[in-house]
Design a protein around this motif. Structure first.
Motif, PDB file in Angstrom:
ATOM      1  N   GLY A  91       0.814  -1.210   0.000  1.00  0.00           N
ATOM      2  CA  GLY A  91       0.000   0.000   0.000  1.00  0.00           C
ATOM      3  C   GLY A  91       0.851   1.266   0.000  1.00  0.00           C
ATOM      4  O   GLY A  91       0.536   2.244  -0.677  1.00  0.00           O
ATOM      5  N   ARG A  92       1.927   1.222   0.771  1.00  0.00           N
ATOM      6  CA  ARG A  92       2.794   2.400   0.815  1.00  0.00           C
ATOM      7  C   ARG A  92       3.540   2.597  -0.503  1.00  0.00           C
ATOM      8  O   ARG A  92       3.801   3.731  -0.908  1.00  0.00           O
ATOM      9  CB  ARG A  92       3.772   2.271   1.975  1.00  0.00           C
ATOM     10  N   SER A  93       3.864   1.524  -1.179  1.00  0.00           N
ATOM     11  CA  SER A  93       4.506   1.635  -2.489  1.00  0.00           C
ATOM     12  C   SER A  93       3.567   2.287  -3.498  1.00  0.00           C
ATOM     13  O   SER A  93       3.973   3.168  -4.263  1.00  0.00           O
ATOM     14  CB  SER A  93       4.912   0.258  -3.008  1.00  0.00           C
ATOM     15  N   ILE A  94       2.317   1.859  -3.492  1.00  0.00           N
ATOM     16  CA  ILE A  94       1.330   2.439  -4.403  1.00  0.00           C
ATOM     17  C   ILE A  94       1.125   3.910  -4.072  1.00  0.00           C
ATOM     18  O   ILE A  94       1.053   4.756  -4.973  1.00  0.00           O
ATOM     19  CB  ILE A  94       0.003   1.653  -4.334  1.00  0.00           C
ATOM     20  N   LEU A  95       1.063   4.228  -2.784  1.00  0.00           N
ATOM     21  CA  LEU A  95       0.897   5.619  -2.364  1.00  0.00           C
ATOM     22  C   LEU A  95       2.097   6.471  -2.789  1.00  0.00           C
ATOM     23  O   LEU A  95       1.926   7.601  -3.256  1.00  0.00           O
ATOM     24  CB  LEU A  95       0.715   5.705  -0.848  1.00  0.00           C
ATOM     25  N   ALA A  96       3.304   5.933  -2.663  1.00  0.00           N
ATOM     26  CA  ALA A  96       4.505   6.671  -3.052  1.00  0.00           C
ATOM     27  C   ALA A  96       4.507   6.955  -4.555  1.00  0.00           C
ATOM     28  O   ALA A  96       4.804   8.076  -4.983  1.00  0.00           O
ATOM     29  CB  ALA A  96       5.761   5.892  -2.662  1.00  0.00           C
ATOM     30  N   VAL A  97       4.156   5.959  -5.354  1.00  0.00           N
ATOM     31  CA  VAL A  97       4.119   6.147  -6.807  1.00  0.00           C
ATOM     32  C   VAL A  97       3.010   7.122  -7.185  1.00  0.00           C
ATOM     33  O   VAL A  97       3.205   8.021  -8.010  1.00  0.00           O
ATOM     34  CB  VAL A  97       3.959   4.791  -7.539  1.00  0.00           C
ATOM     35  N   PHE A  98       1.841   6.977  -6.567  1.00  0.00           N
ATOM     36  CA  PHE A  98       0.736   7.888  -6.861  1.00  0.00           C
ATOM     37  C   PHE A  98       1.090   9.321  -6.483  1.00  0.00           C
ATOM     38  O   PHE A  98       0.827  10.254  -7.250  1.00  0.00           O
ATOM     39  CB  PHE A  98      -0.536   7.444  -6.120  1.00  0.00           C
ATOM     40  N   ALA A  99       1.700   9.513  -5.322  1.00  0.00           N
ATOM     41  CA  ALA A  99       2.096  10.862  -4.897  1.00  0.00           C
ATOM     42  C   ALA A  99       3.148  11.437  -5.843  1.00  0.00           C
ATOM     43  O   ALA A  99       3.111  12.628  -6.178  1.00  0.00           O
ATOM     44  CB  ALA A  99       2.630  10.837  -3.465  1.00  0.00           C
ATOM     45  N   GLY A 100       4.077  10.615  -6.289  1.00  0.00           N
ATOM     46  CA  GLY A 100       5.085  11.064  -7.243  1.00  0.00           C
ATOM     47  C   GLY A 100       4.468  11.457  -8.578  1.00  0.00           C
ATOM     48  O   GLY A 100       4.837  12.475  -9.166  1.00  0.00           O
ATOM     49  N   LEU A 101       3.509  10.657  -9.045  1.00  0.00           N
ATOM     50  CA  LEU A 101       2.822  10.995 -10.296  1.00  0.00           C
ATOM     51  C   LEU A 101       2.028  12.286 -10.156  1.00  0.00           C
ATOM     52  O   LEU A 101       2.034  13.127 -11.059  1.00  0.00           O
ATOM     53  CB  LEU A 101       1.880   9.859 -10.703  1.00  0.00           C
ATOM     54  N   LEU A 102       1.357  12.444  -9.040  1.00  0.00           N
ATOM     55  CA  LEU A 102       0.577  13.660  -8.816  1.00  0.00           C
ATOM     56  C   LEU A 102       1.483  14.889  -8.781  1.00  0.00           C
ATOM     57  O   LEU A 102       1.200  15.900  -9.434  1.00  0.00           O
ATOM     58  CB  LEU A 102      -0.217  13.537  -7.510  1.00  0.00           C
ATOM     59  N   MET A 103       2.588  14.803  -8.065  1.00  0.00           N
ATOM     60  CA  MET A 103       3.522  15.924  -7.985  1.00  0.00           C
ATOM     61  C   MET A 103       4.145  16.209  -9.346  1.00  0.00           C
ATOM     62  O   MET A 103       4.235  17.363  -9.773  1.00  0.00           O
ATOM     63  CB  MET A 103       4.622  15.639  -6.955  1.00  0.00           C
ATOM     64  N   GLY A 104       4.577  15.169 -10.041  1.00  0.00           N
ATOM     65  CA  GLY A 104       5.178  15.359 -11.357  1.00  0.00           C
ATOM     66  C   GLY A 104       4.209  15.985 -12.343  1.00  0.00           C
ATOM     67  O   GLY A 104       4.573  16.885 -13.106  1.00  0.00           O
ATOM     68  N   ALA A 105       2.961  15.538 -12.337  1.00  0.00           N
ATOM     69  CA  ALA A 105       1.957  16.096 -13.251  1.00  0.00           C
ATOM     70  C   ALA A 105       1.648  17.548 -12.911  1.00  0.00           C
ATOM     71  O   ALA A 105       1.503  18.386 -13.808  1.00  0.00           O
ATOM     72  CB  ALA A 105       0.687  15.254 -13.205  1.00  0.00           C
ATOM     73  N   MET A 106       1.565  17.861 -11.618  1.00  0.00           N
ATOM     74  CA  MET A 106       1.259  19.238 -11.223  1.00  0.00           C
ATOM     75  C   MET A 106       2.389  20.188 -11.595  1.00  0.00           C
ATOM     76  O   MET A 106       2.145  21.279 -12.106  1.00  0.00           O
ATOM     77  CB  MET A 106       0.968  19.315  -9.715  1.00  0.00           C
ATOM     78  N   VAL A 107       3.616  19.799 -11.349  1.00  0.00           N
ATOM     79  CA  VAL A 107       4.763  20.657 -11.680  1.00  0.00           C
ATOM     80  C   VAL A 107       4.867  20.835 -13.192  1.00  0.00           C
ATOM     81  O   VAL A 107       5.066  21.952 -13.686  1.00  0.00           O
ATOM     82  CB  VAL A 107       6.066  20.078 -11.087  1.00  0.00           C
ATOM     83  N   THR A 108       4.694  19.746 -13.935  1.00  0.00           N
ATOM     84  CA  THR A 108       4.742  19.834 -15.395  1.00  0.00           C
ATOM     85  C   THR A 108       3.646  20.758 -15.915  1.00  0.00           C
ATOM     86  O   THR A 108       3.906  21.626 -16.752  1.00  0.00           O
ATOM     87  CB  THR A 108       4.597  18.432 -16.023  1.00  0.00           C
ATOM     88  N   ALA A 109       2.442  20.583 -15.414  1.00  0.00           N
ATOM     89  CA  ALA A 109       1.320  21.416 -15.867  1.00  0.00           C
ATOM     90  C   ALA A 109       1.535  22.881 -15.519  1.00  0.00           C
ATOM     91  O   ALA A 109       1.234  23.765 -16.333  1.00  0.00           O
ATOM     92  CB  ALA A 109       0.020  20.912 -15.251  1.00  0.00           C
ATOM     93  N   LEU A 110       2.077  23.154 -14.358  1.00  0.00           N
ATOM     94  CA  LEU A 110       2.305  24.534 -13.946  1.00  0.00           C
ATOM     95  C   LEU A 110       3.337  25.225 -14.845  1.00  0.00           C
ATOM     96  O   LEU A 110       3.127  26.360 -15.286  1.00  0.00           O
ATOM     97  CB  LEU A 110       2.758  24.595 -12.486  1.00  0.00           C
ATOM     98  N   ILE A 111       4.423  24.540 -15.148  1.00  0.00           N
ATOM     99  CA  ILE A 111       5.453  25.136 -16.005  1.00  0.00           C
ATOM    100  C   ILE A 111       4.951  25.261 -17.440  1.00  0.00           C
ATOM    101  O   ILE A 111       5.208  26.270 -18.097  1.00  0.00           O
ATOM    102  CB  ILE A 111       6.767  24.341 -15.919  1.00  0.00           C
ATOM    103  N   GLU A 112       4.212  24.264 -17.935  1.00  0.00           N
ATOM    104  CA  GLU A 112       3.650  24.373 -19.280  1.00  0.00           C
ATOM    105  C   GLU A 112       2.633  25.507 -19.343  1.00  0.00           C
ATOM    106  O   GLU A 112       2.563  26.227 -20.340  1.00  0.00           O
ATOM    107  CB  GLU A 112       3.019  23.054 -19.709  1.00  0.00           C
ATOM    108  N   TRP A 113       1.839  25.685 -18.312  1.00  0.00           N
ATOM    109  CA  TRP A 113       0.887  26.794 -18.261  1.00  0.00           C
ATOM    110  C   TRP A 113       1.629  28.129 -18.337  1.00  0.00           C
ATOM    111  O   TRP A 113       1.209  29.024 -19.071  1.00  0.00           O
ATOM    112  CB  TRP A 113       0.054  26.717 -16.988  1.00  0.00           C
ATOM    113  N   ALA A 114       2.727  28.243 -17.594  1.00  0.00           N
ATOM    114  CA  ALA A 114       3.519  29.477 -17.645  1.00  0.00           C
ATOM    115  C   ALA A 114       4.058  29.698 -19.058  1.00  0.00           C
ATOM    116  O   ALA A 114       4.091  30.828 -19.552  1.00  0.00           O
ATOM    117  CB  ALA A 114       4.665  29.423 -16.636  1.00  0.00           C
ATOM    118  N   GLY A 115       4.467  28.635 -19.725  1.00  0.00           N
ATOM    119  CA  GLY A 115       4.941  28.751 -21.104  1.00  0.00           C
ATOM    120  C   GLY A 115       3.849  29.219 -22.041  1.00  0.00           C
ATOM    121  O   GLY A 115       4.087  30.041 -22.939  1.00  0.00           O
TER     122      GLY A 115
END
Length: 140
Positions: free
Chosen positions: A2-26
């Motif tokens: 469960g913690r492995s799934i949570l770690a991967v999900f949290a990483g995906l969420l953070m990666g998607a948010m950061v990517t979207a924020l920088i692309e939005w700025a672009g």
């Protein structure tokens, strides 16, 4: 598990948010033309004529992949590098699907895997160090 799934999900969420924020700025710096009849041709023309926008896209991929890998590696119960690179592989797959849907400059097709690989190395290294400190019970 469960913690492995949570770690991967949290990483995906953070990666998607950061990517979207920088692309939005672009897109704020280099707005996409609207109101055109052929959207695919307009987007392809936009991407050819806005090289700085494409550079911002690759920076978004780098920082999104780096942050996503860092969070996944840091929160992983064990094997932080594996968790980090799972996140990077999924983010690369999403980027590849986007590159297949809309025409981009050729160099961006080659830059995506390289960018995500380097981002994965950096993010996993930092996340692994934080992971080791967390596991050892070191506060700082």
């Amino acid at each position: 598990m469960g913690r492995s799934i949570l770690a991967v999900f949290a990483g995906l969420l953070m990666g998607a948010m950061v990517t979207a924020l920088i692309e939005w700025a672009g897109y704020q710096l280099y707005p996409v033309p609207i109101g055109l009849a052929d959207v695919d041709a307009a987007m392809a023309d936009y991407l050819r004529n806005a090289p700085a926008g494409s550079v911002l896209m690759s920076l978004a991929w780098f920082f999104g992949g780096c942050d996503g890998a860092l969070i996944a590696a840091w929160w992983a119960p064990q094997q932080p590098w594996r968790h980090g690179f799972i996140v990077v592989a999924i983010l690369l797959l999403v980027a590849a699907l986007m590159l297949l849907q809309v025409a981009h400059p050729a160099w961006l097709n080659w830059a995506a895997p390289l960018t995500y690989f380097v981002a994965g190395l950096v993010g996993c290294k930092v996340g692994s160090m934080l992971h080791d400190k967390r596991r050892a019970g070191i506060a700082r």
